[in-house]
Design a protein around this motif. Structure first.
Motif, mmCIF file in Angstrom:
data_model
loop_
_atom_site.group_PDB
_atom_site.id
_atom_site.type_symbol
_atom_site.label_atom_id
_atom_site.label_comp_id
_atom_site.label_asym_id
_atom_site.label_seq_id
_atom_site.Cartn_x
_atom_site.Cartn_y
_atom_site.Cartn_z
ATOM 1 N N GLY A 179 58.496 -13.551 -20.662
ATOM 2 C CA GLY A 179 58.934 -13.298 -22.022
ATOM 3 C C GLY A 179 57.832 -13.555 -23.036
ATOM 4 O O GLY A 179 56.647 -13.595 -22.706
ATOM 5 N N HIS A 180 58.227 -13.742 -24.286
ATOM 6 C CA HIS A 180 57.270 -13.845 -25.370
ATOM 7 C C HIS A 180 56.515 -15.168 -25.390
ATOM 8 O O HIS A 180 57.119 -16.237 -25.270
ATOM 9 C CB HIS A 180 57.969 -13.656 -26.715
ATOM 10 C CG HIS A 180 58.313 -12.237 -27.009
ATOM 11 N ND1 HIS A 180 59.546 -11.699 -26.712
ATOM 12 C CD2 HIS A 180 57.578 -11.230 -27.554
ATOM 13 C CE1 HIS A 180 59.558 -10.425 -27.080
ATOM 14 N NE2 HIS A 180 58.387 -10.105 -27.582
ATOM 15 N N GLN A 181 55.214 -15.078 -25.537
ATOM 16 C CA GLN A 181 54.410 -16.256 -25.806
ATOM 17 C C GLN A 181 54.771 -16.761 -27.207
ATOM 18 O O GLN A 181 54.893 -15.984 -28.149
ATOM 19 C CB GLN A 181 52.924 -15.912 -25.746
ATOM 20 C CG GLN A 181 52.422 -15.586 -24.340
ATOM 21 C CD GLN A 181 52.203 -16.842 -23.514
ATOM 22 O OE1 GLN A 181 51.375 -17.680 -23.838
ATOM 23 N NE2 GLN A 181 52.955 -16.975 -22.432
ATOM 24 N N GLY A 182 54.929 -18.072 -27.328
ATOM 25 C CA GLY A 182 55.361 -18.637 -28.602
ATOM 26 C C GLY A 182 54.229 -18.978 -29.540
ATOM 27 O O GLY A 182 54.296 -19.978 -30.269
ATOM 28 N N THR A 183 53.169 -18.168 -29.534
ATOM 29 C CA THR A 183 52.025 -18.421 -30.403
ATOM 30 C C THR A 183 52.466 -18.480 -31.873
ATOM 31 O O THR A 183 53.334 -17.736 -32.293
ATOM 32 C CB THR A 183 50.963 -17.321 -30.247
ATOM 33 O OG1 THR A 183 51.603 -16.045 -30.385
ATOM 34 C CG2 THR A 183 50.319 -17.388 -28.882
ATOM 35 N N HIS A 184 51.836 -19.377 -32.626
ATOM 36 C CA HIS A 184 52.215 -19.559 -34.021
ATOM 37 C C HIS A 184 51.697 -18.433 -34.906
ATOM 38 O O HIS A 184 52.278 -18.132 -35.939
ATOM 39 C CB HIS A 184 51.693 -20.900 -34.539
ATOM 40 C CG HIS A 184 52.322 -22.065 -33.854
ATOM 41 N ND1 HIS A 184 52.024 -23.375 -34.164
ATOM 42 C CD2 HIS A 184 53.251 -22.123 -32.857
ATOM 43 C CE1 HIS A 184 52.737 -24.186 -33.384
ATOM 44 N NE2 HIS A 184 53.478 -23.449 -32.589
ATOM 45 N N ARG A 274 54.336 -8.011 -29.770
ATOM 46 C CA ARG A 274 53.837 -9.371 -29.583
ATOM 47 C C ARG A 274 53.608 -9.604 -28.102
ATOM 48 O O ARG A 274 54.331 -9.056 -27.274
ATOM 49 C CB ARG A 274 54.867 -10.389 -30.109
ATOM 50 C CG ARG A 274 54.354 -11.260 -31.265
ATOM 51 C CD ARG A 274 55.375 -12.306 -31.627
ATOM 52 N NE ARG A 274 54.932 -13.151 -32.721
ATOM 53 C CZ ARG A 274 54.221 -14.268 -32.571
ATOM 54 N NH1 ARG A 274 53.878 -14.672 -31.371
ATOM 55 N NH2 ARG A 274 53.869 -14.984 -33.628
ATOM 56 N N PRO A 275 52.619 -10.438 -27.725
ATOM 57 C CA PRO A 275 52.367 -10.664 -26.308
ATOM 58 C C PRO A 275 53.581 -11.258 -25.596
ATOM 59 O O PRO A 275 54.135 -12.264 -26.025
ATOM 60 C CB PRO A 275 51.196 -11.663 -26.299
ATOM 61 C CG PRO A 275 50.543 -11.485 -27.630
ATOM 62 C CD PRO A 275 51.650 -11.155 -28.581
#
Length: 359
Positions: A179-184, A274-275
């Protein structure tokens, strides 16, 4: 906050990841909570009322602690021209699936403030945040309501920002996670520089003084024992719970986890801008290299395609989110899976103690 303030909420150091898009339904969160883990609801893509109704249903299934996850609102940084070029590229997909592309300007406000209001009026035990750090005022308000707060970080610098904001714990998410990387901040220049979970735990431990919840490719109790030994207080698993009967994942998604057609995963912007890590299928291969950094614009654009692919039974056009350990998935009821993982953790700990006594 001490690690015990978090882990005292649930007997086993197992957190069921909040998987948005209809996967983390109340039945799944409730089964995990009843088995002694921490179940989570995913409020991303839901309205405030939809979130409230799921919380109400979950409370009818269990009296044990649980969590709710929120997506942070995203700044406007997408290049409209790049989104338009991507839309032209997807025209063939719209023809193939006999549907229209979605409106990329479908909105970036997912009702964040309204959801916070619900969570402050009807407090839940735990709230986590993805895609950024909430303000100190928000975290303080939730604390006063009796809610513990967790925020995802993918680097030591992000973890430091979480600590400075005043969260109770940090979820350290390694590159292995599905799933989605939680990058800020979605920084395209940083693509390919994500960090593996064990290295990330070590870096974060040297940077912040917060309890850590480790996430990223964890599928077995022995792996959970390893991240606990490395300094985490608990482990968060998503893909491991995808194939459970309580999961709300599409049947094709569950089957794809072990289908020999899908042998590996990649980080891609193809479906959302988004990645995010998913099984490599036709859509990801053909469009991933060209998808712009544009969330939620690309998410809105591809939404009708993904829905039509699922409705027509075509896994090659779906977003098949999965972590790197997807081939190790076990089709067990969620409660039974928690029990098996807990037993494996204990066996790994005993083996470590036994090995030490033999030295």
């Amino acid at each position: 906050m001490s690690s015990s303030a978090l882990t005292d909420l649930f007997p086993h150091p197992i957190v069921q990841a909040p998987m948005a898009g209809g996967v983390s339904v109340p039945q799944l969160a409730g089964a995990v909570a009843e088995a002694g883990g921490l179940g989570f609801l995913a409020a991303g893509y839901k309205t405030a009322d939809g979130m409230y109704q799921e919380i109400k249903k979950l409370r009818g299934l269990t009296g044990r602690p649980f969590g709710v996850n929120l997506f942070m609102p995203q700044p406007e940084y997408a290049d409209p021209a790049a989104v338009e070029v991507y839309a032209h590229q997807l025209a063939g997909e719209a023809t193939w699936y006999d549907t229209e592309l979605g409106d990329p300007d479908g909105g970036r406000d997912d009702g964040y403030d309204a959801k916070l209001a619900v969570l402050l009026d009807n407090p839940v035990p735990v709230v986590s945040f993805h895609f950024g750090v909430p303000s100190s005022d928000v975290l303080d308000s939730l604390r006063r309501a009796g809610t513990l707060t967790l925020v995802t970080a993918t680097t030591a610098e992000e973890a430091l920002a979480v600590q400075r904001a005043g969260a109770d714990a940090v979820i350290v998410q390694g590159v292995e996670a599905g799933g989605h990387q939680g990058t800020h901040r979605d920084n395209p220049e940083a693509d390919g520089s994500a960090i593996g979970l064990l290295s990330l735990i070590a870096q974060v431990r040297e940077t912040v003084d917060l309890p850590l919840v480790a996430a990223g490719g964890l599928m077995r109790g022995s792996q959970i024992a390893a991240v606990l030994a490395a300094g985490a207080s608990a482990a968060q698993l998503g893909t491991a719970f995808l194939a459970t009967p309580e999961s709300g994942a599409h049947a094709l998604h569950k089957q794809a986890l072990t289908n020999p057609l899908f042998v590996r995963t990649e980080l891609t912007r193809a479906f959302s801008g988004r990645p995010a890590r998913g099984l490599v299928n036709r859509f990801l291969r053909e469009h991933g290299p060209y998808a712009p950094a544009a969330y939620p614009e690309v998410h809105h654009l591809t939404s009708p395609l993904r829905k039509k692919a699922a409705a027509s039974g075509d896994a090659q056009g779906m977003a098949l989110w999965a972590g790197q350990g997807h081939r190790m998935v076990r089709e067990l009821p969620a409660g039974e899976l928690v029990a098996v993982l807990a037993a494996e953790i204990e066996a790994a700990r005993l083996a470590l103690v036994g090995g030490g006594e033999c030295l």
